[in-house]
Motif scaffolding. Structure first.
Motif, PDB file in Angstrom:
ATOM      1  N   ASN A   1       0.850  -1.258  -0.445  1.00 37.33           N
ATOM      2  CA  ASN A   1      -0.225   0.122  -0.368  1.00 37.33           C
ATOM      3  C   ASN A   1       0.627   1.145  -0.150  1.00 37.33           C
ATOM      4  N   VAL A   2       2.056   1.079  -0.643  1.00 37.51           N
ATOM      5  CA  VAL A   2       2.600   2.857  -0.504  1.00 37.51           C
ATOM      6  C   VAL A   2       1.972   3.698  -1.827  1.00 37.51           C
ATOM      7  N   PHE A   3       2.368   4.711  -1.124  1.00 33.12           N
ATOM      8  CA  PHE A   3       0.951   5.617  -3.286  1.00 33.12           C
ATOM      9  C   PHE A   3       2.102   5.800  -3.590  1.00 33.12           C
ATOM     10  N   PRO A   4       1.136   5.157  -4.706  1.00 33.51           N
ATOM     11  CA  PRO A   4       1.843   5.531  -6.426  1.00 33.51           C
ATOM     12  C   PRO A   4       2.484   6.492  -7.052  1.00 33.51           C
ATOM     13  N   HIS A   5       1.559   7.263  -6.408  1.00 29.72           N
ATOM     14  CA  HIS A   5       1.683   9.321  -7.324  1.00 29.72           C
ATOM     15  C   HIS A   5       2.802   9.202  -6.929  1.00 29.72           C
ATOM     16  N   LYS A   6       3.893   8.487  -5.041  1.00 30.33           N
ATOM     17  CA  LYS A   6       4.690   9.783  -4.843  1.00 30.33           C
ATOM     18  C   LYS A   6       6.279   8.794  -5.006  1.00 30.33           C
TER      19      LYS A   6
ATOM     20  N   GLU B   1       5.557  12.059   3.305  1.00 31.05           N
ATOM     21  CA  GLU B   1       4.243  12.743   3.432  1.00 31.05           C
ATOM     22  C   GLU B   1       3.426  13.368   4.952  1.00 31.05           C
TER      23      GLU B   1
ATOM     24  N   ILE C   1       5.826   2.000  -8.953  1.00 30.16           N
ATOM     25  CA  ILE C   1       6.115   1.282 -10.446  1.00 30.16           C
ATOM     26  C   ILE C   1       6.958   0.786 -10.066  1.00 30.16           C
ATOM     27  N   ARG C   2       8.452   1.512 -10.051  1.00 27.51           N
ATOM     28  CA  ARG C   2       9.990   1.228 -10.496  1.00 27.51           C
ATOM     29  C   ARG C   2      10.211   0.273  -9.380  1.00 27.51           C
TER      30      ARG C   2
END
Lengths: 288, 261
Positions: free
Chosen positions: B102-107, B115, B150-151
């Motif tokens: 559940n990491v934040f994908p947009h960050k 955050e 994502i990477r």
């Protein structure tokens, strides 16, 4: 995918050369297919033009007066842009209301959505254009002149209000789906970190939901440019109003309606193209 | 390690119903500062639900939870009103690591970590970044600070998630099957970070199927079945001479499948 493959310099690997040849061939076939479709389009347009000329269609009139209609394009785009922005805000709050556990928020948003989706846009347009001033007069008679002023809107304001209210209700579903598309784990992670609901929404959920929402809002914008023709009934000087005005005066309906239709068509094609570019760019930010 | 004074976590008679399902049937547990408690048991035994009740991701049906002086109480399927107001305080005492990261994908990795300290605690950015870089170094991902999730591999994402939870300086770390979603070759890197945390004296409650890890790192192992704590004790005792037949049966099955190292 094809681009990434082509970026690799063809080295000694024989597989790569085969792959590149296949990709190029597939591309060539696609191009030929597209060209064929384009040719069919051209033929259809030519037939249409020929048919119209047979019917004593007056191209001279079109060329002389197209400019008058063209000046409505700015109004159409402007009204649609402002309306889609307001509609997005309404839709966001509508969606939050629908997802909220607060009965007042839920009640207001479900009532709004039900009323708007349950009535025709045309009736809403008439209601705002003809009904609101009546309410204003009533208020004046009751001795509230300031309140009455609020209900007296200009043509453009009425048009924007009608389109925003209508699209806001329909777009609520888009925003709701977008908010729900963000995985449950994201809500849990934010909650576990001690965020308040508002912090979570603003910092974690909305930024992710926007990516899902934007393409659909783009579609709504494209649809709205055409629905905005309805506000010509209110006397907003946009494309349809101007075309209709001349058409009635000189009995050149086909000529002027064709001009209006063509302008909407061009607007749609351009907007669709812009939208697909925007989508590609947004997808890019997340890619590997 | 049980000598560190008063317990930091105190759970009393915790019950949880999901509809007609009685998932937690009166759980009481105390965890002491710097202690590592590992909860084992088959799936459906209520381990994860128990852990999720501790930071109120699930609201208990009844019972009492106290963490570092913050107490919440539930009765008749509801948190008591004054307890509800303390829910966030309780969450701030805990840090949670999820099975699915559940990491934040947009960050980016760094943004994930800074955050919550910035938004929730109002820590100034420079300070949050400094702390985050320290944590990234600790989990071995300083070189990935500007990379989006994502990477990253699953193991890297989970290590970011651990750093993100640590950045809030919780009193107790909760791990909900932190390696269950990982490819086998990536499990080790996450367990090794957790081992380091245990060595530093972080208080941890861990739900896991990694028996070797439990044996090595736990101060106390708790076996759960059917919504109750069946047996608890030091890992040597639980893994070599479990007292309860249910524990014995569970461990026997795991040894058969070759998972007990």
């Amino acid at each position: 995918m094809a681009e990434t493959v082509l970026q690799i310099p063809p080295e000694s690997d024989p597989d790569l050369a085969v792959g590149l040849a296949l990709v190029r061939k597939a591309r060539r076939i696609r191009l030929i297919e597209t060209t064929k479709v384009g040719i069919v389009w051209l033929i259809l347009l030519a037939l249409l033009t020929a048919g119209l000329l047979q019917l004593r269609f007056d191209p001279q009139y079109v060329f002389r007066h197209a400019n008058f209609v063209l000046r409505g394009v700015g109004t159409t785009i402007g009204v649609s842009l402002v309306s889609i922005l307001i509609a997005s805000v309404l839709a966001l709050f509508g969606a939050l209301g629908r997802l909220s556990r607060n009965p007042i928020a839920q009640g207001i948003s479900s009532f709004y959505i039900s009323v708007i989706r349950g009535t025709p846009l045309l009736v809403q347009v008439y209601f705002i254009y003809l009904g609101l001033p009546q309410i204003g007069q009533q208020l004046k008679a009751l001795g509230y002149p300031q309140l009455a002023d609020i209900f007296t809107l200009s043509e453009i304001q009425s048009g924007i209000l009608a389109l925003s209210l209508n699209y806001g209700a329909y777009m609520t579903e888009i925003f709701r789906a977008g908010l729900q598309a963000v995985g449950h784990g994201q809500y849990e992670a934010a909650t576990a970190l001690g965020m308040t609901r508002w912090q979570m929404l603003r910092r974690i959920i909305l930024p992710q939901a926007i990516r899902v929402i934007i393409p659909d809002v783009g579609n709504q914008f494209i649809a709205m440019q055409k629905d905005s023709a309805l506000v010509s009934l209110m006397g907003v000087w946009e494309i349809t109003f101007r075309a209709n005005r001349l058409a009635r005066k000189d009995s050149k309906f086909i000529e002027m309606l064709l001009v209006a239709a063509t302008l909407y068509w061009i607007l749609t094609v351009v907007s669709s193209w812009l939208q697909s570019r925007l989508e590609k760019r947004m997808a890019h930010a997340y890619e590997r | 390690m049980r000598t560190n004074g008063n317990p930091i976590v105190r759970v009393q008679n915790l019950h949880k119903w999901f509809g007609l399902l009685h998932v937690l049937r009166g759980i009481s547990l105390e965890v002491y500062p710097q202690e590592v408690v590992v909860i084992i048991g088959r799936s459906g035994s209520g381990k994860s639900t128990f852990l999720r009740c501790l930071n109120l991701l699930e609201e208990p049906t009844s019972g009492r939870i106290e963490i570092d002086g913050i107490t919440v109480e539930a009765a008749d399927g509801e948190l008591l009103p004054e307890s509800r107001a303390r829910a966030r305080d309780l969450r701030l005492k805990t840090g949670m690591v999820f099975q699915d990261f559940n990491v934040f994908p947009h960050k980016t990795a760094l943004e994930n970590i800074i955050e919550a300290p910035m938004v929730v605690k109002g820590v100034p950015k420079e300070q949050a970044v400094e702390k985050a870089r320290e944590l990234l170094r600790k989990v071995g991902l300083l070189d990935k600070q500007d990379v989006h999730p994502i990477r990253l591999s699953g193991g890297q994402k989970q290590r970011i998630a651990i750093a993100r939870a640590l950045a809030m300086e919780p009193k107790v770390m909760l791990f909900d099957e932190p390696t269950s979603a990982l490819d086998p070759e990536l499990i080790g890197e996450v367990l090794s970070v957790m081992k380091d945390l245990a060595m530093e004296g972080t208080t941890m409650i861990i739900v896991t199927h990694e028996m070797g890890f439990a044996h090595e790192v736990a101060d106390r192992v708790v076996y759960m079945e059917g919504g109750v704590l069946v047996e608890e004790g030091p890992p040597d005792q639980i893994f070599t001479c479990p007292q309860d037949p249910r524990t014995r049966q569970f461990l026997a099955r795991i040894i058969e499948s070759g998972r007990l190292v």
